[in-house]
Design an enzyme around this catalytic site. Structure first.
Site, mmCIF file in Angstrom:
data_model
loop_
_atom_site.group_PDB
_atom_site.id
_atom_site.type_symbol
_atom_site.label_atom_id
_atom_site.label_comp_id
_atom_site.label_asym_id
_atom_site.label_seq_id
_atom_site.Cartn_x
_atom_site.Cartn_y
_atom_site.Cartn_z
ATOM 1 N N TYR A 160 -74.791 79.339 -16.576
ATOM 2 C CA TYR A 160 -73.580 80.149 -16.339
ATOM 3 C C TYR A 160 -72.404 79.574 -17.109
ATOM 4 O O TYR A 160 -72.199 78.353 -17.136
ATOM 5 C CB TYR A 160 -73.235 80.162 -14.851
ATOM 6 C CG TYR A 160 -74.153 81.020 -14.016
ATOM 7 C CD1 TYR A 160 -74.224 82.397 -14.227
ATOM 8 C CD2 TYR A 160 -74.932 80.455 -13.021
ATOM 9 C CE1 TYR A 160 -75.065 83.187 -13.445
ATOM 10 C CE2 TYR A 160 -75.764 81.241 -12.228
ATOM 11 C CZ TYR A 160 -75.827 82.606 -12.454
ATOM 12 O OH TYR A 160 -76.650 83.385 -11.681
ATOM 13 N N LYS A 211 -73.030 59.703 13.195
ATOM 14 C CA LYS A 211 -72.387 61.027 13.269
ATOM 15 C C LYS A 211 -72.928 61.929 12.154
ATOM 16 O O LYS A 211 -73.586 61.450 11.221
ATOM 17 C CB LYS A 211 -70.879 60.879 13.148
ATOM 18 C CG LYS A 211 -70.416 60.279 11.821
ATOM 19 C CD LYS A 211 -68.950 59.904 11.878
ATOM 20 C CE LYS A 211 -68.503 59.279 10.574
ATOM 21 N NZ LYS A 211 -67.133 58.759 10.658
ATOM 22 N N MET A 238 -76.946 78.150 -8.046
ATOM 23 C CA MET A 238 -77.217 78.126 -6.607
ATOM 24 C C MET A 238 -78.569 77.478 -6.297
ATOM 25 O O MET A 238 -78.683 76.672 -5.368
ATOM 26 C CB MET A 238 -77.185 79.551 -6.034
ATOM 27 C CG MET A 238 -77.394 79.588 -4.536
ATOM 28 S SD MET A 238 -77.453 81.251 -3.864
ATOM 29 C CE MET A 238 -75.724 81.681 -3.828
ATOM 30 N N ARG A 290 -54.234 58.992 11.813
ATOM 31 C CA ARG A 290 -55.233 59.984 12.174
ATOM 32 C C ARG A 290 -55.292 59.934 13.698
ATOM 33 O O ARG A 290 -54.350 60.353 14.344
ATOM 34 C CB ARG A 290 -56.556 59.665 11.477
ATOM 35 C CG ARG A 290 -57.307 60.901 11.065
ATOM 36 C CD ARG A 290 -58.484 60.585 10.179
ATOM 37 N NE ARG A 290 -59.382 59.589 10.755
ATOM 38 C CZ ARG A 290 -60.569 59.251 10.248
ATOM 39 N NH1 ARG A 290 -60.987 59.830 9.146
ATOM 40 N NH2 ARG A 290 -61.330 58.346 10.810
HETATM 41 C C1 LIG Z 1 -67.211 57.381 10.405
HETATM 42 C C2 LIG Z 1 -66.599 56.299 11.140
HETATM 43 C C3 LIG Z 1 -67.059 54.983 10.948
HETATM 44 C C4 LIG Z 1 -68.081 54.613 9.908
HETATM 45 O O1 LIG Z 1 -67.490 54.695 8.626
HETATM 46 P P1 LIG Z 1 -68.290 54.241 7.318
HETATM 47 O O2 LIG Z 1 -67.271 54.239 6.247
HETATM 48 O O3 LIG Z 1 -69.355 55.262 7.089
HETATM 49 O O4 LIG Z 1 -68.843 52.912 7.610
HETATM 50 C C5 LIG Z 1 -66.514 53.984 11.737
HETATM 51 N N1 LIG Z 1 -65.551 54.281 12.660
HETATM 52 C C6 LIG Z 1 -65.085 55.515 12.850
HETATM 53 C C7 LIG Z 1 -64.025 55.750 13.852
HETATM 54 C C8 LIG Z 1 -65.588 56.583 12.088
HETATM 55 O O5 LIG Z 1 -65.117 57.804 12.270
#
Ligand SMILES: *Cc1c(COP(=O)(O)O)cnc(C)c1O
Length: 376
Positions: A271, A44, A319, A139
């Site tokens: 800065y 992802k 930046m 979640r």
């Molecule tokens: C992102 C995600 C993972 C992978 O998580 P990591 O901590 O990067 O291994 C696995 N399952 C779900 C549902 C996720 O959203």
């Protein structure tokens, strides 16, 4: 010439990390005399910032790929990936199911609304689903009280020829910490054990690396793990480095010194003038700033490697630039190589820790303006 910053992505590091996970799972299966799980490599967020096509190449030995976005799933198919693809949040609109169908995607189902959409869809073939349980993270997922009837509806959809396999899935909130996995795992097992057989998937990176035995099959159900961050060579743990887990950083963020200043005692840097020299010293200006994705919260002391020497950041990140202490870097000039994180630099997790965040965030946040070089 473009600015000297670039991110190089090592395909062989991705493959190495996948092999590390594979070995760990095989050992756990052997020890428990069970079946080793298959791996859904999680790609992802543009492969955690590494690029979808590069991730597909690096994880060619995985059994499946998992992600959120439909367009990323389509890109995997276009890159030649023929294996299973899991959409971790499933689909959002009825129209999404057309692409799910055309590209043969497996979908997570976590709401009644998704079951409704499936029941009204006209598909050319059955869609495989992973039915998600909310085992306490609150979640995504059906609550323990609602899971059984959701599973019943999925079974009906299977009888109607809409749904193919019905898997059982959950996600851990604390696999990386002292709380561990036992509470939510118990909830998951008590709810799902009596339901019809189907693929099972519970483990992210932390659970896969720390509790591989819970992903080992003892029956004829297929088990799948879903590691993400560890495959990119970052650690899911606060207390264990990626190197200690034998993981290799796949992304190396590099730039160069583009300016040098000689400070006298009392001179200030950047800065807000948050750093003040206590004695004469030399500093180097690096072409890398928060608009490149480097965290602005990384303050004085954050590790950085200049000309192969580990040193520290000084003052605030701007930046487009940041400043490195050159006191202990002997031969340095404009053009000297700088490693922000990766193979020849600090671990991304060290930089993240200095900035009060996690390696995940830094890997995903590298800005589009940073050129990417893919290396074998
Ligand atoms: C992102 C995600 C993972 C992978 O998580 P990591 O901590 O990067 O291994 C696995 N399952 C779900 C549902 C996720 O959203």
């Amino acid at each position: 010439m473009p600015r000297p910053i670039h991110a190089s992505i090592s395909v062989s590091a991705l493959s190495h990390n996948l092999a590390v996970v594979r070995r760990r799972l095989d050992q756990a299966a052997q020890a428990a005399a069970g079946t080793a799980p298959s791996i859904w490599a999680v790609i992802k967020a543009n492969g955690y910032g590494h690029g979808i096509e590069t991730a597909v190449a690096g994880f060619s030995a995985a059994q499946g790929l998992a992600m959120l976005d439909l367009d990323e799933a389509v890109r995997c198919r276009e890159a030649g990936w023929g294996g299973p693809i899991l959409l971790l949040e499933g689909f959002f609109q009825p129209v999404d199911l057309e692409l799910v169908d055309r590209y043969h995607l497996t979908v997570t189902v976590h709401t009644r609304e998704q079951l409704d959409m499936l029941s009204q869809a006209r598909l050319s073939r059955r869609v495989d689903i992973m039915l998600k349980l909310n085992s306490g993270m609150n979640r995504l997922g059906f609550s323990p009280g609602a899971y059984g009837s959701a599973h019943g509806r999925a079974m009906q959809l299977r009888e109607q020829g809409v749904v193919g396999s019905i898997g059982k899935m959950m996600h851990f909130s604390c696999a990386d910490g002292p709380q561990g996995v036992s509470g939510p795992l118990q909830v998951f097992r008590s709810i799902t054990d009596e339901l019809a057989n189907g693929p099972i998937s519970v483990c992210n990176s932390a659970a896969t690396l720390r509790y591989p035995e819970i992903a080992v099959g003892q029956d004829d159900e297929a088990h799948w793990v879903r590691p993400g961050v560890c495959l990119y060579g970052a650690s899911p743990f606060d207390d264990t480095s990626a190197a200690a887990l034998d993981l290799q950083p796949a992304m190396s963020l590099r730039s160069e010194i583009i300016g040098i200043q000689d400070l006298s005692a009392g001179d200030e840097v950047g800065y807000g003038a948050t750093f003040r020299a206590e004695h004469p010293m030399r500093i180097g200006v690096v072409a890398c700033g928060y608009a490149d994705g480097y965290p602005r919260h990384a303050g004085t002391g954050t590790p950085i490697v200049v000309g192969g020497v580990r040193t520290r950041l000084l003052g605030r990140v701007s930046m487009d630039m940041l400043v490195a202490d050159l006191s202990n870097v002997p031969a340095v000039g404009v053009g000297t190589a700088v490693s922000l994180w990766g193979q020849d630099g600090p671990a991304v997790d060290e930089v993240a820790q200095a900035a009060g965040t996690i390696g995940y965030e830094l890997l995903c946040a590298v800005a589009p303006r940073v050129p990417v070089k893919r290396i074998p």
